[in-house]
Scaffold this motif. Structure first.
Motif, short mmCIF file in Angstrom:
data_model
loop_
_atom_site.label_atom_id
_atom_site.label_comp_id
_atom_site.label_asym_id
_atom_site.label_seq_id
_atom_site.Cartn_x
_atom_site.Cartn_y
_atom_site.Cartn_z
N HIS A 215 -11.29 5.02 3.71
CA HIS A 215 -9.98 5.34 3.13
C HIS A 215 -9.85 6.87 3.04
N GLY A 216 -9.42 7.38 1.91
CA GLY A 216 -9.37 8.82 1.70
C GLY A 216 -8.12 9.51 2.17
N GLU A 217 -7.10 8.74 2.63
CA GLU A 217 -5.85 9.36 3.06
C GLU A 217 -4.84 9.31 1.93
N VAL A 218 -4.36 10.48 1.51
CA VAL A 218 -3.43 10.56 0.40
C VAL A 218 -2.00 10.67 0.93
N HIS A 219 -1.04 10.29 0.09
CA HIS A 219 0.37 10.37 0.49
C HIS A 219 0.80 11.83 0.65
N LEU A 220 1.49 12.12 1.73
CA LEU A 220 2.04 13.46 1.98
C LEU A 220 3.55 13.43 1.83
N PRO A 221 4.12 14.48 1.29
CA PRO A 221 5.58 14.50 1.10
C PRO A 221 6.34 14.63 2.40
N HIS A 222 7.54 14.05 2.40
CA HIS A 222 8.48 14.16 3.51
C HIS A 222 7.84 13.73 4.84
N ALA A 223 8.00 14.53 5.89
CA ALA A 223 7.52 14.13 7.21
C ALA A 223 6.21 14.82 7.60
N LEU A 224 5.49 15.36 6.62
CA LEU A 224 4.26 16.08 6.93
C LEU A 224 3.20 15.19 7.56
N ALA A 225 3.21 13.90 7.22
CA ALA A 225 2.21 12.99 7.78
C ALA A 225 2.38 12.87 9.29
N ARG A 226 3.61 12.97 9.78
CA ARG A 226 3.84 12.91 11.22
C ARG A 226 3.54 14.25 11.88
N ARG A 244 -8.36 6.38 -11.12
CA ARG A 244 -9.75 5.89 -11.15
C ARG A 244 -10.05 4.95 -9.98
N GLY A 245 -9.04 4.30 -9.48
CA GLY A 245 -9.25 3.37 -8.37
C GLY A 245 -8.25 3.59 -7.26
N ARG A 246 -8.50 2.97 -6.13
CA ARG A 246 -7.58 3.07 -5.00
C ARG A 246 -6.46 2.04 -5.16
N SER A 247 -5.32 2.33 -4.52
CA SER A 247 -4.17 1.44 -4.59
C SER A 247 -3.40 1.50 -3.28
N ARG A 248 -2.49 0.56 -3.12
CA ARG A 248 -1.69 0.47 -1.90
C ARG A 248 -0.38 1.20 -2.08
N ASN A 249 -0.06 2.08 -1.15
CA ASN A 249 1.20 2.82 -1.20
C ASN A 249 2.36 1.88 -0.88
N PRO A 250 3.34 1.72 -1.78
CA PRO A 250 4.43 0.77 -1.54
C PRO A 250 5.33 1.15 -0.38
N GLY A 253 2.24 1.38 2.95
CA GLY A 253 1.35 0.24 3.07
C GLY A 253 -0.11 0.63 3.18
N LEU A 254 -0.41 1.95 3.17
CA LEU A 254 -1.79 2.42 3.29
C LEU A 254 -2.48 2.37 1.94
#
Length: 338
Positions: A215-226, A244-250, A253-254
């Motif tokens: 895992h280890g991928e965090v949410h990036l704002p706007h279109a930075l992930a692309r 404290r724990g990992r979760s699913r990005n709504p 989906g990651l």
């Protein structure tokens, strides 16, 4: 038109027949995301639009107009007795629905009964009260609360702080995407440098464990992930205060590690306030008010304080002059002249 009870979405007969037309709330959600609205605003707008639809017999908003909008907003103020900010949020949601999604411009609604906005001065703690409050908090919550007072950040600005935005060399913190989508810089308190370095070291360990687990991928704002496909896995983009724990990005989906839940900090501050014997209704935001007031008391220019707080208009910052010693506290009561 038909209303889907399970999803709370209205669609046209064509969509119900399977012709692929997107449901109304899906259209609203897409329009919000295209304009980079936050997930919190998205949820709030969708909730108000659902309430508006249900309150009008589940009719499609295209079949309604200013009269129904005015009646709904007035009902919130008269029967619901909601705060002015709550009514304004509902109005913003419905205006977004009609203007941005349905392409309908509503005329100015003069008949809306407006909830009265109270004119209140902010709650401010004394320096001694701040010291007592912070002394009762430790760990991550203690560090976050110290940052709120030491930098003037808002609660969510602190919760969303990224590792890359803490600049130890310049002794400053860059607050990204604050209120109004603006960036600004605030001072990094020297007393917190060692604690912040230790916290970031813990984040580095947690991030290495997440990467090892796939895992280890965090949410990036706007279109930075692309634009930067690998940036989300870099340490610099991780939250300084991770959950404290990992979760699913709504949205994506990651599975990753979000920032910690701000509700825990709010509860910790409330408990510390009672323990410290502070009767003022102090919250996390009270420390931001205290930051501004104490800077003005120390002789700092109001324009400097405005910039540090990220206020668009200096008139917003001027509210803190009402709680300085030049206000009611500086007036000698006639009773004390005897």
């Amino acid at each position: 038109m038909s209303y889907h009870r399970k999803s709370g979405v209205i669609s046209s007969p064509a969509a119900a027949a399977g012709q692929g037309a997107p449901r109304l709330l899906d259209q609203v959600r897409a329009a919000l995301r295209v304009r980079h609205y936050s997930i919190r605003t998205e949820r709030a707008y969708l909730q108000w639009i659902r309430r508006f639809i249900v309150a009008n017999g589940k009719r499609h908003p295209r079949d309604m107009g200013p009269r129904e909008v005015e009646a709904f907003l007035s009902m919130l103020a008269v029967k619901g007795n909601v705060a002015a900010s709550t009514q304004n949020q509902a109005l913003s949601a419905l205006l977004f629905l009609y203007r941005q999604v349905l392409g309908i411009e509503l005329p100015w609604m003069d008949e809306v009964v407006r909830a009265k906005r109270p004119q209140r001065i902010p709650v401010v703690l004394t320096r001694e009260e701040v010291t007592r409050l912070l002394a009762l908090m430790e760990g991550r919550y203690g560090l976050m609360e110290s940052l709120l007072y030491g930098t003037g950040m808002r609660l969510m600005e602190c919760a969303r702080l990224r590792v890359k935005d803490v600049d130890f060399g310049r002794n400053e913190i860059c607050v990204r995407n604050g209120k109004g989508g603006k960036d600004r810089r605030v001072p990094l308190p020297r007393k917190l440098e060692e604690l912040l370095r230790a916290q970031i070291a813990r984040v580095e360990v947690i991030h290495a464990e997440d990467l090892a687990a796939g895992h280890g991928e965090v949410h990036l704002p706007h279109a930075l992930a692309r634009k930067y496909p690998n940036a989300g896995r870099e340490l610099g983009w991780q939250y300084v205060f991770p959950a404290r724990g990992r979760s699913r990005n709504p949205r994506t989906g990651l599975t990753g590690r979000h920032h910690l839940d701000e509700g825990g900090l709010q509860r910790a501050v409330k408990a510390a306030r009672f323990q410290a014997g502070i009767t003022k209704p102090a919250t996390c935001h009270t420390l931001r008010h205290s930051f501004a007031t104490h800077l003005l008391e120390a002789g700092h220019d109001i324009r400097t304080v405005q910039e540090l707080l990220g206020h668009k208009d200096v008139a917003t910052t001027q509210i803190y002059t009402h709680v300085l010693g030049r206000g009611a506290g500086a007036v000698l009561s006639p009773l004390d002249r005897e």
